[in-house]
Scaffold this motif. Sequence first.
Motif, PDB file in Angstrom:
ATOM      1  N   GLU A  67       0.927  -1.219  -0.180  1.00 51.21           N
ATOM      2  CA  GLU A  67       0.001   0.089   0.056  1.00 51.21           C
ATOM      3  C   GLU A  67       0.898   1.321  -0.143  1.00 51.21           C
ATOM      4  OE1 GLU A  67      -4.034  -1.166   2.356  1.00 51.21           O
ATOM      5  OE2 GLU A  67      -2.369  -0.695   3.509  1.00 51.21           O
ATOM      6  N   PHE A  68       0.433   2.169  -0.624  1.00 48.87           N
ATOM      7  CA  PHE A  68       1.121   3.532  -0.835  1.00 48.87           C
ATOM      8  C   PHE A  68       0.600   4.627  -0.052  1.00 48.87           C
ATOM      9  CE2 PHE A  68       4.503   2.202  -4.183  1.00 48.87           C
ATOM     10  CZ  PHE A  68       3.908   1.003  -4.366  1.00 48.87           C
ATOM     11  N   GLY A  69       1.203   5.082   0.619  1.00 44.34           N
ATOM     12  CA  GLY A  69       0.797   6.576   1.676  1.00 44.34           C
ATOM     13  C   GLY A  69       1.436   7.442   1.314  1.00 44.34           C
ATOM     14  N   PHE A  70       0.622   8.631   1.052  1.00 45.21           N
ATOM     15  CA  PHE A  70       1.249   9.853   1.121  1.00 45.21           C
ATOM     16  C   PHE A  70       0.419  11.204   1.899  1.00 45.21           C
ATOM     17  CE2 PHE A  70       1.459   7.567  -2.934  1.00 45.21           C
ATOM     18  CZ  PHE A  70       2.865   7.561  -3.151  1.00 45.21           C
ATOM     19  N   GLU A  71       1.360  12.122   2.196  1.00 43.74           N
ATOM     20  CA  GLU A  71       0.703  13.164   2.957  1.00 43.74           C
ATOM     21  C   GLU A  71       1.670  14.511   2.373  1.00 43.74           C
ATOM     22  OE1 GLU A  71       1.317  12.640   6.977  1.00 43.74           O
ATOM     23  OE2 GLU A  71       3.626  12.564   7.147  1.00 43.74           O
ATOM     24  N   ILE A  72       0.900  15.585   2.193  1.00 46.41           N
ATOM     25  CA  ILE A  72       1.763  16.803   2.249  1.00 46.41           C
ATOM     26  C   ILE A  72       2.200  17.519   2.959  1.00 46.41           C
ATOM     27  CG2 ILE A  72       1.111  19.240   1.350  1.00 46.41           C
ATOM     28  CD1 ILE A  72      -1.666  18.374   0.130  1.00 46.41           C
ATOM     29  N   ILE A  73       3.783  17.693   2.899  1.00 47.89           N
ATOM     30  CA  ILE A  73       4.511  18.385   3.969  1.00 47.89           C
ATOM     31  C   ILE A  73       4.104  19.810   3.695  1.00 47.89           C
ATOM     32  CG2 ILE A  73       6.834  19.087   4.507  1.00 47.89           C
ATOM     33  CD1 ILE A  73       7.744  16.145   3.755  1.00 47.89           C
ATOM     34  N   SER A  74       4.415  20.292   2.530  1.00 48.83           N
ATOM     35  CA  SER A  74       4.022  21.881   2.242  1.00 48.83           C
ATOM     36  C   SER A  74       3.701  22.049   0.919  1.00 48.83           C
ATOM     37  CB  SER A  74       5.431  22.504   2.408  1.00 48.83           C
ATOM     38  OG  SER A  74       6.537  22.039   1.769  1.00 48.83           O
ATOM     39  N   MET A  75       3.428  23.245   0.595  1.00 50.46           N
ATOM     40  CA  MET A  75       3.010  23.390  -0.929  1.00 50.46           C
ATOM     41  C   MET A  75       3.697  25.109  -0.977  1.00 50.46           C
ATOM     42  SD  MET A  75      -0.684  22.320  -2.087  1.00 50.46           S
ATOM     43  CE  MET A  75      -0.555  22.144  -3.903  1.00 50.46           C
ATOM     44  N   GLY A  76       4.348  25.029  -2.250  1.00 52.45           N
ATOM     45  CA  GLY A  76       4.797  26.421  -2.613  1.00 52.45           C
ATOM     46  C   GLY A  76       4.219  27.088  -3.776  1.00 52.45           C
ATOM     47  N   ARG A  77       4.833  27.919  -4.304  1.00 54.31           N
ATOM     48  CA  ARG A  77       4.431  28.539  -5.452  1.00 54.31           C
ATOM     49  C   ARG A  77       4.161  27.705  -6.540  1.00 54.31           C
ATOM     50  NH1 ARG A  77       7.149  31.143  -9.469  1.00 54.31           N
ATOM     51  NH2 ARG A  77       6.227  32.909 -10.481  1.00 54.31           N
ATOM     52  N   SER A  78       5.334  26.923  -6.911  1.00 55.37           N
ATOM     53  CA  SER A  78       4.975  26.401  -8.214  1.00 55.37           C
ATOM     54  C   SER A  78       5.073  24.884  -7.560  1.00 55.37           C
ATOM     55  CB  SER A  78       6.154  26.354  -9.012  1.00 55.37           C
ATOM     56  OG  SER A  78       7.464  26.209  -8.624  1.00 55.37           O
ATOM     57  N   SER A  79       5.509  24.321  -6.423  1.00 54.04           N
ATOM     58  CA  SER A  79       6.016  23.158  -6.041  1.00 54.04           C
ATOM     59  C   SER A  79       4.758  22.532  -5.050  1.00 54.04           C
ATOM     60  CB  SER A  79       7.216  23.074  -5.386  1.00 54.04           C
ATOM     61  OG  SER A  79       7.257  23.739  -4.144  1.00 54.04           O
ATOM     62  N   ILE A  80       5.112  21.247  -4.836  1.00 51.43           N
ATOM     63  CA  ILE A  80       4.363  20.490  -3.759  1.00 51.43           C
ATOM     64  C   ILE A  80       5.612  19.479  -2.951  1.00 51.43           C
ATOM     65  CG2 ILE A  80       3.291  18.964  -5.461  1.00 51.43           C
ATOM     66  CD1 ILE A  80       1.181  18.698  -3.103  1.00 51.43           C
ATOM     67  N   THR A  81       5.537  19.396  -1.671  1.00 55.57           N
ATOM     68  CA  THR A  81       6.366  18.565  -1.104  1.00 55.57           C
ATOM     69  C   THR A  81       5.656  17.756  -0.480  1.00 55.57           C
ATOM     70  OG1 THR A  81       8.365  20.294  -0.805  1.00 55.57           O
ATOM     71  CG2 THR A  81       8.446  18.354   0.449  1.00 55.57           C
ATOM     72  N   VAL A  82       5.936  16.212  -0.523  1.00 54.47           N
ATOM     73  CA  VAL A  82       5.328  15.244   0.258  1.00 54.47           C
ATOM     74  C   VAL A  82       6.016  14.219   0.661  1.00 54.47           C
ATOM     75  CG1 VAL A  82       3.166  15.355  -1.683  1.00 54.47           C
ATOM     76  CG2 VAL A  82       4.928  13.704  -1.865  1.00 54.47           C
ATOM     77  N   ARG A  83       5.712  13.463   1.761  1.00 56.36           N
ATOM     78  CA  ARG A  83       6.021  12.417   2.382  1.00 56.36           C
ATOM     79  C   ARG A  83       5.608  11.159   1.969  1.00 56.36           C
ATOM     80  NH1 ARG A  83       5.604  13.977   7.564  1.00 56.36           N
ATOM     81  NH2 ARG A  83       7.731  14.914   7.594  1.00 56.36           N
ATOM     82  N   ALA A  84       6.333  10.019   2.145  1.00 53.05           N
ATOM     83  CA  ALA A  84       5.509   8.839   1.285  1.00 53.05           C
ATOM     84  C   ALA A  84       5.837   7.402   2.178  1.00 53.05           C
ATOM     85  CB  ALA A  84       6.084   8.430   0.104  1.00 53.05           C
ATOM     86  N   LYS A  85       5.106   6.719   2.491  1.00 51.99           N
ATOM     87  CA  LYS A  85       5.562   5.498   3.232  1.00 51.99           C
ATOM     88  C   LYS A  85       4.781   4.172   2.265  1.00 51.99           C
ATOM     89  CE  LYS A  85       4.678   3.475   7.596  1.00 51.99           C
ATOM     90  NZ  LYS A  85       4.118   3.720   9.086  1.00 51.99           N
ATOM     91  N   VAL A  86       5.635   3.325   2.148  1.00 51.77           N
ATOM     92  CA  VAL A  86       4.974   2.155   1.591  1.00 51.77           C
ATOM     93  C   VAL A  86       4.770   0.806   2.822  1.00 51.77           C
ATOM     94  CG1 VAL A  86       5.201   0.218  -0.126  1.00 51.77           C
ATOM     95  CG2 VAL A  86       5.618   2.584  -0.589  1.00 51.77           C
TER      96      VAL A  86
END
Length: 122
Positions: A67-86
Amino acid sequence: MKYLSRRLVKPEHLNPANTLFGGQLLSWLDEEAAIFAACQMKSERHVTKLIAEINFITPARSGDVLEFGFEIISMGRSSITVRAKVRNKLSQLPVVTVEKMVFVHVNEKGLPAPHGMGIYAA
Ligand SMILES: CC(=O)SCCNC(=O)CCNC(=O)[C@H](O)C(C)(C)COP(=O)(O)OP(=O)(O)OC[C@H]1O[C@@H](n2cnc3c(N)ncnc32)[C@H](O)[C@@H]1OP(=O)(O)O
């Protein structure tokens, strides 16, 4: 963290040690995370900028469902940063964690462009 997709480990995904090949897992992760990022940014055109701190924790074997899990760490102007766990669906053991994946929304020339989105649930 939201677990939004699953993959079945098959014999063709294994390394000589009979466990899931790390490169295969990273390929799945990049694709799944890119889909997650696209849903958050409402973007059809974005690229992977950074993948940082990959920790392979337990091996996966043929027949395992991941199973692939994701959460948003932050959103910038053009970017998005996510954390992932499988994780292993049956045992719930973590297979790999990725501390930081950055995706950048780009224009038709491949240059960073504002995605114009705040955080919302996909
Ligand atoms: C899905 C795929 O597999 S895509 C294929 C693999 N990826 C690629 O080929 C991408 C190749 N790289 C590129 O084309 C370029 O580096 C780009 C377009 C991603 C970014 O270009 P840059 O000149 O670095 O852009 P710029 O410095 O303006 O930064 C753009 C955004 O990325 C962020 N960023 C740039 N470098 C980093 C970094 N090292 N770590 C974290 N964030 C970063 C910036 O903070 C900025 O975010 P913001 O707009 O939300 O504030």
